[in-house]
Design an enzyme around this catalytic site. Structure first.
Site, PDB file in Angstrom:
ATOM      1  N   HIS A 113      -4.411  48.265  19.084  1.00 16.29           N
ATOM      2  CA  HIS A 113      -4.505  49.014  20.334  1.00 16.29           C
ATOM      3  C   HIS A 113      -5.525  48.315  21.214  1.00 16.29           C
ATOM      4  O   HIS A 113      -6.556  47.835  20.721  1.00 16.29           O
ATOM      5  CB  HIS A 113      -4.965  50.446  20.092  1.00 16.29           C
ATOM      6  CG  HIS A 113      -4.039  51.254  19.235  1.00 16.29           C
ATOM      7  ND1 HIS A 113      -2.685  51.341  19.465  1.00 16.29           N
ATOM      8  CD2 HIS A 113      -4.278  52.014  18.136  1.00 16.29           C
ATOM      9  CE1 HIS A 113      -2.126  52.123  18.560  1.00 16.29           C
ATOM     10  NE2 HIS A 113      -3.074  52.541  17.733  1.00 16.29           N
ATOM     11  N   CYS A 210       2.734  45.730  11.950  1.00 21.12           N
ATOM     12  CA  CYS A 210       3.552  46.714  11.219  1.00 21.12           C
ATOM     13  C   CYS A 210       4.013  46.181   9.864  1.00 21.12           C
ATOM     14  O   CYS A 210       4.932  46.743   9.250  1.00 21.12           O
ATOM     15  CB  CYS A 210       4.755  47.163  12.050  1.00 21.12           C
ATOM     16  SG  CYS A 210       4.294  47.857  13.650  1.00 21.12           S
TER      17      CYS A 210
END
Length: 254
Positions: A113, A210
């Site tokens: 982020h 991920c």
């Protein structure tokens, strides 16, 4: 149509936003527990609540949906099913560069982020929508698919890989524009999606995003060849949340 309290948190560090989500979730869980206790006391634990059986619950007390929009300073977060080996940067280098790190209780693996990435945290009571996590995840994806369609891009799903992708069926060209990871307790959600708008994608070079090998990460800016006003993109995302989830957003306090 469900009403949802909207809050644009601006720029906020990851842990503060996490704590705030947790506060909203626990408030909703407490309301549900009170209602459950009232039903048990009335001898009807499996029955839908009525005015009589909810006599012990404060009048007007109910779960409240929230939708939080936020940008975080640079931070890597590892989901509860994540593999620390997908972090390729040393702790020393990460600290030197001022990049945070958190073990998160959301689903999924490692992600990043940072500034100019739009992070959206829905704190929804899914019992007022549907009790189906898979459907909820597909709807989160649909919000972003519809949003980037407005910019001429075709977002798609990739089988077994939650998130929004471009060209997921073309080997070597698969690229992810939005990551999704959620937590759900008593059908109350938290965490959510991270949509790369004008994000500095070089941060993803230090992780296996991920946990998916040999696939790229992209942003709206990279795909279009220029930066976008983040405020404009926020408005599009808000409109599509209203459409996909059939909700009415209302600024908190209004």
């Amino acid at each position: 149509m469900q009403r949802v309290q909207l809050e644009d948190l601006g720029q906020m560090d990851y842990k503060t936003a996490w704590d705030y989500q947790e506060q909203l979730l626990q408030r909703n869980v407490a309301v549900k527990s009170s209602r459950r206790q009232a039903l048990v006391a009335a001898g009807e634990p499996d029955s839908p609540p009525t005015q009589e059986t909810l006599a012990g619950v404060n009048e007007g007390e109910d779960t409240q949906h929230s939708l939080l929009l936020v940008e975080h300073p640079p931070v890597y977060t590892l989901g509860k099913s994540g593999n620390i080996n997908n972090v390729l940067i040393s702790e020393e280098e990460r600290t030197r560069r001022g990049i945070g790190f958190f073990y998160s209780n959301r689903g999924g693996d490692i992600t990043f982020h940072g500034p100019q990435q739009l992070v959206v945290y829905p704190v929804f009571d899914l019992e007022k929508f549907y009790t189906d996590i898979g459907r909820y995840l597909r709807n989160l994806e649909q919000v972003i698919i519809d949003t980037i369609e407005g910019y001429g891009l075709r977002g798609e799903r990739s089988a077994g890989e939650t998130g929004v992708w471009l060209d997921p069926g073309i080997k070597g060209k698969e690229r992810k524009i939005c990551a999704i990871g959620v937590r759900c307790s008593r059908w109350i959600t938290m965490h959510g999606l991270a949509f790369n708008v004008n994000t500095d994608l070089s941060y993803f070079d230090n992780i296996i995003p991920c946990g998916i090998q040999n696939k790229q990460v992209t942003s709206l800016a990279r795909e279009l060849g220029h930066d976008l006003p983040l405020a404009e993109v926020k408005e599009a995302v808000k409109r599509n949340f209203e459409k996909v989830f059939d909700i009415q957003l209302q600024e908190r306090g209004v």
